[in-house]
Design a protein around this motif. Structure first.
Motif, PDB file in Angstrom:
ATOM      1  N   TYR A 200       0.850  -1.187   0.000  1.00 11.63           N
ATOM      2  CA  TYR A 200       0.000   0.000   0.000  1.00 11.63           C
ATOM      3  C   TYR A 200       0.890   1.243   0.000  1.00 11.63           C
ATOM      4  CZ  TYR A 200      -3.568  -3.360   1.515  1.00 11.63           C
ATOM      5  OH  TYR A 200      -4.420  -4.440   1.608  1.00 11.63           O
ATOM      6  N   ASP A 201       0.626   2.182  -0.930  1.00 10.84           N
ATOM      7  CA  ASP A 201       1.426   3.397  -1.050  1.00 10.84           C
ATOM      8  C   ASP A 201       0.517   4.620  -1.039  1.00 10.84           C
ATOM      9  OD1 ASP A 201       4.183   2.216  -1.713  1.00 10.84           O
ATOM     10  OD2 ASP A 201       2.903   1.292  -3.228  1.00 10.84           O
ATOM     11  N   ALA A 202       0.933   5.674  -0.329  1.00  9.07           N
ATOM     12  CA  ALA A 202       0.202   6.936  -0.298  1.00  9.07           C
ATOM     13  C   ALA A 202       1.197   8.079  -0.192  1.00  9.07           C
ATOM     14  CB  ALA A 202      -0.779   6.971   0.865  1.00  9.07           C
ATOM     15  N   GLU A 203       0.855   9.207  -0.792  1.00 10.30           N
ATOM     16  CA  GLU A 203       1.694  10.392  -0.708  1.00 10.30           C
ATOM     17  C   GLU A 203       1.349  11.166   0.564  1.00 10.30           C
ATOM     18  OE1 GLU A 203       4.194  10.782  -2.880  1.00 10.30           O
ATOM     19  OE2 GLU A 203       3.413   8.849  -3.625  1.00 10.30           O
ATOM     20  N   LEU A 204       2.365  11.575   1.303  1.00 11.93           N
ATOM     21  CA  LEU A 204       2.160  12.293   2.562  1.00 11.93           C
ATOM     22  C   LEU A 204       1.938  13.775   2.307  1.00 11.93           C
ATOM     23  CD1 LEU A 204       4.905  10.598   4.761  1.00 11.93           C
ATOM     24  CD2 LEU A 204       2.445  10.166   4.782  1.00 11.93           C
ATOM     25  N   ARG A 205       0.910  14.329   2.907  1.00 10.65           N
ATOM     26  CA  ARG A 205       0.597  15.742   2.760  1.00 10.65           C
ATOM     27  C   ARG A 205       1.745  16.593   3.328  1.00 10.65           C
ATOM     28  NH1 ARG A 205      -4.937  17.237   5.408  1.00 10.65           N
ATOM     29  NH2 ARG A 205      -5.541  15.625   3.894  1.00 10.65           N
ATOM     30  N   ASP A 206       2.218  17.523   2.514  1.00  5.16           N
ATOM     31  CA  ASP A 206       3.314  18.429   2.909  1.00  5.16           C
ATOM     32  C   ASP A 206       4.583  17.670   3.278  1.00  5.16           C
ATOM     33  OD1 ASP A 206       1.564  20.621   2.628  1.00  5.16           O
ATOM     34  OD2 ASP A 206       0.833  20.354   4.679  1.00  5.16           O
ATOM     35  N   ALA A 207       4.658  16.386   2.878  1.00  2.00           N
ATOM     36  CA  ALA A 207       5.842  15.561   3.153  1.00  2.00           C
ATOM     37  C   ALA A 207       6.191  15.535   4.636  1.00  2.00           C
ATOM     38  CB  ALA A 207       7.036  16.047   2.331  1.00  2.00           C
ATOM     39  N   ARG A 208       5.165  15.586   5.463  1.00  4.92           N
ATOM     40  CA  ARG A 208       5.373  15.615   6.907  1.00  4.92           C
ATOM     41  C   ARG A 208       5.068  14.265   7.522  1.00  4.92           C
ATOM     42  NH1 ARG A 208       5.430  20.657   9.262  1.00  4.92           N
ATOM     43  NH2 ARG A 208       6.039  19.460  11.108  1.00  4.92           N
ATOM     44  N   GLY A 209       5.885  13.887   8.519  1.00  5.15           N
ATOM     45  CA  GLY A 209       5.648  12.670   9.267  1.00  5.15           C
ATOM     46  C   GLY A 209       4.781  12.928  10.482  1.00  5.15           C
ATOM     47  N   GLY A 210       4.818  11.980  11.440  1.00  2.77           N
ATOM     48  CA  GLY A 210       4.013  12.106  12.647  1.00  2.77           C
ATOM     49  C   GLY A 210       3.619  10.735  13.156  1.00  2.77           C
ATOM     50  N   LEU A 211       2.539  10.686  13.927  1.00  4.37           N
ATOM     51  CA  LEU A 211       2.070   9.431  14.500  1.00  4.37           C
ATOM     52  C   LEU A 211       1.067   8.788  13.550  1.00  4.37           C
ATOM     53  CD1 LEU A 211       2.216   7.496  16.920  1.00  4.37           C
ATOM     54  CD2 LEU A 211       0.221   8.694  17.867  1.00  4.37           C
ATOM     55  N   LEU A 212       1.456   7.669  12.971  1.00  5.12           N
ATOM     56  CA  LEU A 212       0.589   6.920  12.063  1.00  5.12           C
ATOM     57  C   LEU A 212      -0.218   5.911  12.872  1.00  5.12           C
ATOM     58  CD1 LEU A 212       0.013   6.400   8.953  1.00  5.12           C
ATOM     59  CD2 LEU A 212       1.575   4.451   9.216  1.00  5.12           C
ATOM     60  N   VAL A 213      -1.538   5.943  12.718  1.00  6.80           N
ATOM     61  CA  VAL A 213      -2.421   5.040  13.459  1.00  6.80           C
ATOM     62  C   VAL A 213      -3.301   4.286  12.471  1.00  6.80           C
ATOM     63  CG1 VAL A 213      -4.241   4.845  15.201  1.00  6.80           C
ATOM     64  CG2 VAL A 213      -2.433   6.563  15.467  1.00  6.80           C
ATOM     65  N   VAL A 214      -3.353   2.968  12.612  1.00  2.00           N
ATOM     66  CA  VAL A 214      -4.186   2.097  11.769  1.00  2.00           C
ATOM     67  C   VAL A 214      -5.186   1.400  12.672  1.00  2.00           C
ATOM     68  CG1 VAL A 214      -4.180   0.181  10.135  1.00  2.00           C
ATOM     69  CG2 VAL A 214      -2.235   1.743  10.209  1.00  2.00           C
ATOM     70  N   ASP A 215      -6.457   1.391  12.265  1.00  2.00           N
ATOM     71  CA  ASP A 215      -7.466   0.721  13.088  1.00  2.00           C
ATOM     72  C   ASP A 215      -7.068  -0.726  13.369  1.00  2.00           C
ATOM     73  OD1 ASP A 215      -9.038   2.907  13.407  1.00  2.00           O
ATOM     74  OD2 ASP A 215     -10.603   2.302  12.000  1.00  2.00           O
ATOM     75  N   GLU A 216      -6.673  -1.462  12.311  1.00  2.00           N
ATOM     76  CA  GLU A 216      -6.254  -2.854  12.506  1.00  2.00           C
ATOM     77  C   GLU A 216      -5.397  -3.302  11.332  1.00  2.00           C
ATOM     78  OE1 GLU A 216      -8.032  -7.317  13.548  1.00  2.00           O
ATOM     79  OE2 GLU A 216      -9.412  -5.646  13.136  1.00  2.00           O
ATOM     80  N   VAL A 217      -4.333  -4.033  11.651  1.00  2.00           N
ATOM     81  CA  VAL A 217      -3.468  -4.630  10.631  1.00  2.00           C
ATOM     82  C   VAL A 217      -3.699  -6.136  10.622  1.00  2.00           C
ATOM     83  CG1 VAL A 217      -1.088  -5.101   9.940  1.00  2.00           C
ATOM     84  CG2 VAL A 217      -1.693  -2.855  10.835  1.00  2.00           C
ATOM     85  N   ARG A 218      -3.976  -6.683   9.456  1.00  2.00           N
ATOM     86  CA  ARG A 218      -4.109  -8.132   9.319  1.00  2.00           C
ATOM     87  C   ARG A 218      -3.198  -8.583   8.181  1.00  2.00           C
ATOM     88  NH1 ARG A 218     -10.691  -8.345   9.250  1.00  2.00           N
ATOM     89  NH2 ARG A 218     -11.034  -7.615  11.384  1.00  2.00           N
ATOM     90  N   ASP A 219      -1.890  -9.054   8.515  1.00  2.00           N
ATOM     91  CA  ASP A 219      -1.594  -9.447   9.871  1.00  2.00           C
ATOM     92  C   ASP A 219      -0.249  -8.881  10.336  1.00  2.00           C
ATOM     93  OD1 ASP A 219      -3.899 -11.250  10.056  1.00  2.00           O
ATOM     94  OD2 ASP A 219      -2.838 -12.434   8.567  1.00  2.00           O
ATOM     95  N   LEU A 220       0.669  -8.655   9.399  1.00  2.00           N
ATOM     96  CA  LEU A 220       1.983  -8.119   9.737  1.00  2.00           C
ATOM     97  C   LEU A 220       2.352  -7.102   8.664  1.00  2.00           C
ATOM     98  CD1 LEU A 220       4.545  -8.166  11.515  1.00  2.00           C
ATOM     99  CD2 LEU A 220       5.418  -9.992  10.048  1.00  2.00           C
ATOM    100  N   ALA A 221       2.826  -5.918   9.086  1.00  2.00           N
ATOM    101  CA  ALA A 221       3.118  -4.853   8.124  1.00  2.00           C
ATOM    102  C   ALA A 221       4.503  -4.284   8.358  1.00  2.00           C
ATOM    103  CB  ALA A 221       2.070  -3.743   8.240  1.00  2.00           C
ATOM    104  N   TRP A 222       5.214  -4.046   7.236  1.00  2.00           N
ATOM    105  CA  TRP A 222       6.481  -3.339   7.259  1.00  2.00           C
ATOM    106  C   TRP A 222       6.206  -1.920   6.765  1.00  2.00           C
ATOM    107  CZ3 TRP A 222       5.771  -8.338   6.031  1.00  2.00           C
ATOM    108  CH2 TRP A 222       6.593  -9.291   6.639  1.00  2.00           C
ATOM    109  N   VAL A 223       6.522  -0.929   7.578  1.00  2.00           N
ATOM    110  CA  VAL A 223       6.226   0.469   7.267  1.00  2.00           C
ATOM    111  C   VAL A 223       7.501   1.152   6.792  1.00  2.00           C
ATOM    112  CG1 VAL A 223       5.322   2.650   8.166  1.00  2.00           C
ATOM    113  CG2 VAL A 223       4.400   0.467   9.015  1.00  2.00           C
ATOM    114  N   SER A 224       7.426   1.821   5.633  1.00  2.00           N
ATOM    115  CA  SER A 224       8.576   2.523   5.067  1.00  2.00           C
ATOM    116  C   SER A 224       8.171   3.926   4.653  1.00  2.00           C
ATOM    117  CB  SER A 224       9.119   1.781   3.837  1.00  2.00           C
ATOM    118  OG  SER A 224       9.507   0.465   4.162  1.00  2.00           O
TER     119      SER A 224
END
Length: 410
Positions: A200-224
């Motif tokens: 899954y890929d998405a462009e970040l608004r204003d190229a800013r990071g922060g606290l990413l929250v997902v309701d639920e991951v099924r089942d294992l995710a690598w975040v980059s």
């Protein structure tokens, strides 16, 4: 009365008997305390045959757990007690097996626990079909109550032990099918995707990071972020949040680790479930790209002698630092034979021999080896393809004489 297929309680009739339909017999499922379990069955069924529909002589394993075994003498005594009562029995499992490819299931009882590739189960016949000490103990018990054939299975022989180097074949998580672009991430199910991974890929608004929250991951995710791995989110750990750095592109590679194979979670969707926010603001505009690992392995194998041949001279030390990478190797056999592949020099991924999908491996354990059945091998040259998701610790493939399914509770 209603009961779970995982309980020891007797299985109920689907409905009370009627004049037009005769009653059916109930049965119990258990692996210990046979007399006590049969007495419970008799309380619910005052007459009729006694039967243990699943006599559990071992148990399955899950990633991050231990390898489950049962004491041979104790298991044989429980079987003896059951047969001495005149009960019928279905031994589960009599022959262990393997969850080849992506066929492993999962448990969910407050915590999601995906099952390992091996389904050896500590059964009388092991994963490769060889007799164990439990086989001969059970045979001795059964012979007290019924004739047994004189023929005995051949004892297990050590598999060939050897080692071959792995050659890097480049990145593989970009060898994907067409992407679907939607406001919210598409689930595996909405994509009609039956393999292990979706990116899954998405462009970040204003190229800013922060606290990413997902309701639920099924089942294992690598975040980059911008191809730099930030960390993982695990359903097993109940993870929901991770802090990400500034950057333009957020990528989340999600693995379906196995479907819960009973009760109300049958058919549940896989992927990123629910809303995804960054510092409380919704993240939208997602590209969902399915990755069919079997097709990718076949593509790597087909190209290794042509296009990828020019890149295999890459320094393996450089590839070891880069994360997901495909690796290949070749080995020669005098004849098709059972092999045991040691995966402890790798981290997490999928292994193939001559295009046959052996299954998943993971240093999380307990399983440390993969079974390679003789029909997957051939006389002469054989090809191994490894799709590593994290890091190959040592670029080598080691074949050993016997399986190692992990530490036990003893």
């Amino acid at each position: 009365m209603r009961c779970s297929p995982w309980s020891w309680a007797p299985w109920p009739c689907p409905a009370p008997p009627s004049r037009s339909r005769p009653s059916c017999s109930s049965a119990g499922s258990f692996g210990s305390r046979s007399a006590e379990r049969l007495a419970t069955l008799r309380r619910h069924q005052s007459t009729g045959p006694l039967m243990c529909s699943e006599f559990w002589d071992g148990w399955f394993d899950w990633w991050g757990g231990v390898h489950h075994t049962t004491d041979v003498a104790t298991a044989a005594a429980d079987l003896d007690e059951l047969l001495a009562a005149g009960a019928s029995v279905n031994i589960y499992m009599f022959h262990g097996g393997t969850n080849f490819a992506l066929t492993n299931g999962a448990n969910q009882k407050g915590r999601y626990l995906p099952l390992v590739t091996s389904y050896d189960y500590d059964a009388p016949l092991d994963e490769a079909g060889n007799p164990t000490e439990k086989f001969f103990a059970f045979r001795e018990v059964i012979a007290r109550y019924a004739p047994v054939p004189d023929e005995l299975p051949a004892a297990a022989e050590a598999a060939p032990a050897f080692e071959v180097p792995l050659t890097p074949a480049g990145a593989w998580t970009d060898l994907a099918g067409p992407a679907s672009t939607t406001a919210q991430p598409e689930t595996f199910d909405a994509l009609g995707h039956l393999s292990a991974l979706v990116r899954y890929d998405a462009e970040l608004r204003d190229a800013r990071g922060g606290l990413l929250v997902v309701d639920e991951v099924r089942d294992l995710a690598w975040v980059s972020v911008d191809d730099r791995v930030v960390g993982t989110l695990s359903r097993t750990r109940h993870d929901r949040a991770i802090r990400i750095p500034d950057g333009r592109t957020l990528s989340i590679l999600v693995e379906d680790q196995g479907r819960v194979n009973y009760d109300r979670r049958l058919g549940e969707e896989k992927g990123l479930i629910g809303e995804i926010t960054l510092d409380g603001a919704p993240v939208t505009g997602w590209r969902s790209t399915p990755l069919d690992v079997a097709e990718i392995a076949a593509e790597v194998d087909a190209e290794i002698d042509t296009e990828l041949d020019a890149t295999t001279g890459t320094d393996a030390a450089d590839v070891l630092k880069t994360g997901p990478a495909a690796w290949t190797s070749s080995f020669t056999l005098d004849a098709p034979t059972d092999l045991v592949l040691d995966t402890m020099a790798w981290s997490k991924g999928y292994a193939f021999v001559n295009g046959f999908f052996l299954g998943r491996y993971w240093r999380n354990g307990p399983q440390r080896t993969l079974s390679v059945p003789a029909p997957a091998t051939r006389e002469g040259a054989n090809r191994l393809v490894v799709l590593e998701l994290e890091n190959v610790v040592e670029p080598r493939a080691v074949f050993v004489g016997a399986p190692s399914l992990g530490d036990t509770e003893e």
